[in-house]
Scaffold this motif. Structure first.
Motif, PDB file in Angstrom:
ATOM      1  N   ILE A  21      11.036 -23.049 -53.840  1.00 24.85           N
ATOM      2  CA  ILE A  21      11.172 -23.238 -55.280  1.00 24.85           C
ATOM      3  C   ILE A  21      11.632 -24.668 -55.544  1.00 24.85           C
ATOM      4  N   VAL A  22      11.271 -25.171 -56.724  1.00 21.76           N
ATOM      5  CA  VAL A  22      11.618 -26.532 -57.127  1.00 21.76           C
ATOM      6  C   VAL A  22      12.423 -26.441 -58.412  1.00 21.76           C
ATOM      7  N   LEU A  23      13.614 -27.019 -58.434  1.00 24.83           N
ATOM      8  CA  LEU A  23      14.408 -27.029 -59.665  1.00 24.83           C
ATOM      9  C   LEU A  23      13.767 -28.001 -60.643  1.00 24.83           C
ATOM     10  N   THR A  24      13.744 -27.630 -61.936  1.00 25.59           N
ATOM     11  CA  THR A  24      13.055 -28.449 -62.927  1.00 25.59           C
ATOM     12  C   THR A  24      13.972 -28.986 -64.020  1.00 25.59           C
ATOM     13  N   GLY A  25      15.248 -28.860 -63.846  1.00 29.48           N
ATOM     14  CA  GLY A  25      16.154 -29.387 -64.860  1.00 29.48           C
ATOM     15  C   GLY A  25      17.574 -28.964 -64.575  1.00 29.48           C
ATOM     16  N   PRO A  26      18.475 -29.364 -65.450  1.00 27.22           N
ATOM     17  CA  PRO A  26      19.883 -29.025 -65.261  1.00 27.22           C
ATOM     18  C   PRO A  26      20.136 -27.547 -65.528  1.00 27.22           C
ATOM     19  N   VAL A  27      21.232 -27.052 -64.982  1.00 27.29           N
ATOM     20  CA  VAL A  27      21.666 -25.690 -65.276  1.00 27.29           C
ATOM     21  C   VAL A  27      22.023 -25.635 -66.757  1.00 27.29           C
ATOM     22  N   LEU A  28      21.579 -24.577 -67.416  1.00 30.68           N
ATOM     23  CA  LEU A  28      21.788 -24.403 -68.853  1.00 30.68           C
ATOM     24  C   LEU A  28      22.896 -23.390 -69.106  1.00 30.68           C
ATOM     25  N   ARG A  34      25.990 -16.708 -69.969  1.00 26.96           N
ATOM     26  CA  ARG A  34      25.373 -16.809 -68.652  1.00 26.96           C
ATOM     27  C   ARG A  34      24.934 -18.239 -68.377  1.00 26.96           C
ATOM     28  N   LEU A  35      24.784 -18.557 -67.109  1.00 19.91           N
ATOM     29  CA  LEU A  35      24.174 -19.808 -66.695  1.00 19.91           C
ATOM     30  C   LEU A  35      22.724 -19.520 -66.348  1.00 19.91           C
ATOM     31  N   ALA A  36      21.833 -20.465 -66.652  1.00 24.45           N
ATOM     32  CA  ALA A  36      20.414 -20.326 -66.331  1.00 24.45           C
ATOM     33  C   ALA A  36      19.970 -21.580 -65.587  1.00 24.45           C
ATOM     34  N   CYS A  37      19.314 -21.380 -64.466  1.00 22.26           N
ATOM     35  CA  CYS A  37      18.823 -22.493 -63.661  1.00 22.26           C
ATOM     36  C   CYS A  37      17.302 -22.477 -63.689  1.00 22.26           C
ATOM     37  N   PRO A  38      16.652 -23.479 -64.325  1.00 19.70           N
ATOM     38  CA  PRO A  38      15.190 -23.505 -64.393  1.00 19.70           C
ATOM     39  C   PRO A  38      14.587 -23.957 -63.064  1.00 19.70           C
ATOM     40  N   LYS A  58      16.665 -18.596 -63.083  1.00 21.42           N
ATOM     41  CA  LYS A  58      17.624 -17.776 -62.334  1.00 21.42           C
ATOM     42  C   LYS A  58      18.865 -17.686 -63.215  1.00 21.42           C
ATOM     43  N   PHE A  59      19.463 -16.496 -63.283  1.00 17.06           N
ATOM     44  CA  PHE A  59      20.650 -16.298 -64.112  1.00 17.06           C
ATOM     45  C   PHE A  59      21.864 -15.956 -63.269  1.00 17.06           C
ATOM     46  N   SER A  60      23.009 -16.461 -63.710  1.00 16.73           N
ATOM     47  CA  SER A  60      24.293 -16.152 -63.092  1.00 16.73           C
ATOM     48  C   SER A  60      25.254 -15.683 -64.176  1.00 16.73           C
ATOM     49  N   THR A  61      25.967 -14.607 -63.898  1.00 19.97           N
ATOM     50  CA  THR A  61      26.998 -14.115 -64.820  1.00 19.97           C
ATOM     51  C   THR A  61      28.396 -14.396 -64.290  1.00 19.97           C
ATOM     52  N   ASP A  62      28.485 -15.043 -63.115  1.00 24.77           N
ATOM     53  CA  ASP A  62      29.791 -15.309 -62.512  1.00 24.77           C
ATOM     54  C   ASP A  62      30.020 -16.802 -62.262  1.00 24.77           C
ATOM     55  N   LEU A  81      -4.255 -22.053 -65.860  1.00 23.72           N
ATOM     56  CA  LEU A  81      -3.263 -22.974 -66.424  1.00 23.72           C
ATOM     57  C   LEU A  81      -1.966 -22.922 -65.632  1.00 23.72           C
ATOM     58  N   PHE A  82      -1.469 -24.095 -65.288  1.00 23.09           N
ATOM     59  CA  PHE A  82      -0.157 -24.217 -64.660  1.00 23.09           C
ATOM     60  C   PHE A  82       0.771 -24.807 -65.717  1.00 23.09           C
ATOM     61  N   TYR A  83       1.895 -24.144 -65.954  1.00 22.19           N
ATOM     62  CA  TYR A  83       2.884 -24.594 -66.923  1.00 22.19           C
ATOM     63  C   TYR A  83       3.978 -25.340 -66.160  1.00 22.19           C
ATOM     64  N   TRP A  84       3.787 -26.656 -66.016  1.00 19.44           N
ATOM     65  CA  TRP A  84       4.641 -27.488 -65.184  1.00 19.44           C
ATOM     66  C   TRP A  84       5.817 -28.051 -65.961  1.00 19.44           C
ATOM     67  N   ASP A  85       6.822 -28.466 -65.213  1.00 19.59           N
ATOM     68  CA  ASP A  85       7.971 -29.214 -65.751  1.00 19.59           C
ATOM     69  C   ASP A  85       8.554 -28.588 -67.005  1.00 19.59           C
ATOM     70  N   GLN A  86       8.898 -27.314 -66.905  1.00 21.17           N
ATOM     71  CA  GLN A  86       9.507 -26.648 -68.058  1.00 21.17           C
ATOM     72  C   GLN A  86      10.792 -27.364 -68.463  1.00 21.17           C
ATOM     73  N   ARG A  87      10.959 -27.514 -69.772  1.00 17.15           N
ATOM     74  CA  ARG A  87      12.175 -28.090 -70.339  1.00 17.15           C
ATOM     75  C   ARG A  87      12.642 -27.129 -71.431  1.00 17.15           C
ATOM     76  N   HIS A  88      13.964 -26.990 -71.574  1.00 19.36           N
ATOM     77  CA  HIS A  88      14.509 -25.964 -72.461  1.00 19.36           C
ATOM     78  C   HIS A  88      15.445 -26.540 -73.514  1.00 19.36           C
ATOM     79  N   ALA A  89      15.470 -25.862 -74.650  1.00 18.58           N
ATOM     80  CA  ALA A  89      16.455 -26.123 -75.693  1.00 18.58           C
ATOM     81  C   ALA A  89      17.086 -24.778 -76.044  1.00 18.58           C
TER      82      ALA A  89
END
Length: 182
Positions: A21-28, A34-38, A58-62, A81-89
C-alpha cells in the motif's frame, strides 16, 4: 512534546488487501474523533492477475495504536478508471470530500478530476463523479460557510496551479479561477 521526540516505528498491518500500500496524504482527524490514514492499493507487480487500484482509508479509534478498519473510498469495478492521489477535506457534521487525479487505464490517458463525498465521517462514499475540470493532483478545501475550493495542477494546457470555487459541493464551479503559480 510538539514533535521533539518520536516513538518507535510501528507497522500498520494490512489484512484486507494483502498487497503493498502507498500512503497518499497526512493522517486526518475526523469530526467523530477517529483518525483516518489515506492510502492506495496497487496490484502487486509479481502478481499475474489484472491491474487493481483502490484508494481507501484506514481508521483508528485508539489514537493510532491500531488501525483495524479499512474503508474503500473509490473503485472502478471494470478496471478502466484509476482514482489516484486521493486528497480529502473534512467538513462539519460528518461531511467529507475526496478528490482524485483520474487516469483511464484502458486508453492510457488522464481524464477529468473526479470527486466523491461522504456524509457519515468517511464510512461510506458516493461513486466518484467527473467535475468537468482537466487536471492532476487536486486538493479540496471545505470553507466554514460550506463552499468548496479546489487547488489543482493543470499539467498539460497552462502548466499552472489553479484554484476554483464551488457553491454546491463540486457539482459545478464558478467560471473565474485563480492562478496560483504558472
Amino acid at each position: 512534546d510538539g514533535g521533539r521526540t518520536w516513538g518507535e516505528l510501528r507497522s500498520m498491518p494490512d489484512t484486507t488487501y494483502q498487497t503493498p500500500i502507498v500512503l497518499t496524504g497526512p493522517v486526518l482527524k475526523m469530526k467523530d474523533g477517529r483518525l483516518a490514514c489515506p492510502f492506495e492499493v496497487y496490484k502487486n507487480y509479481h502478481d499475474s492477475r489484472p491491474w487493481r487500484h483502490v484508494p481507501a482509508l484506514k481508521f483508528s479509534t485508539d489514537a493510532g495504536v491500531t488501525w483495524p478498519e479499512n474503508v474503500q473510498v473509490a473503485h472502478d469495478e471494470n478496471g478502466q478508471l484509476f482514482y489516484w492521489d486521493q486528497r480529502h477535506a473534512i467538513g462539519q457534521e460528518g461531511h467529507c470530500i475526496a478528490t482524485f487525479w483520474t487516469f483511464d487505464h484502458v486508453n492510457g490517458q488522464d481524464v477529468n478530476i473526479h470527486i466523491s463525498q461522504s456524509d457519515d465521517h468517511g464510512q461510506t462514499w458516493s461513486k466518484p463523479r467527473d467535475i468537468g475540470i482537466q487536471g492532476q493532483v487536486c486538493h479540496p478545501i471545505l470553507l466554514r460557510d460550506g463552499r468548496l475550493v479546489i487547488l489543482y495542477v493543470d499539467r498539460y494546457s497552462t502548466r499552472s496551479i489553479r484554484a476554483k470555487l464551488s457553491t454546491d459541493d463540486g457539482h459545478s464551479f464558478l467560471d473565474e479561477e485563480l492562478i496560483i503559480y504558472q
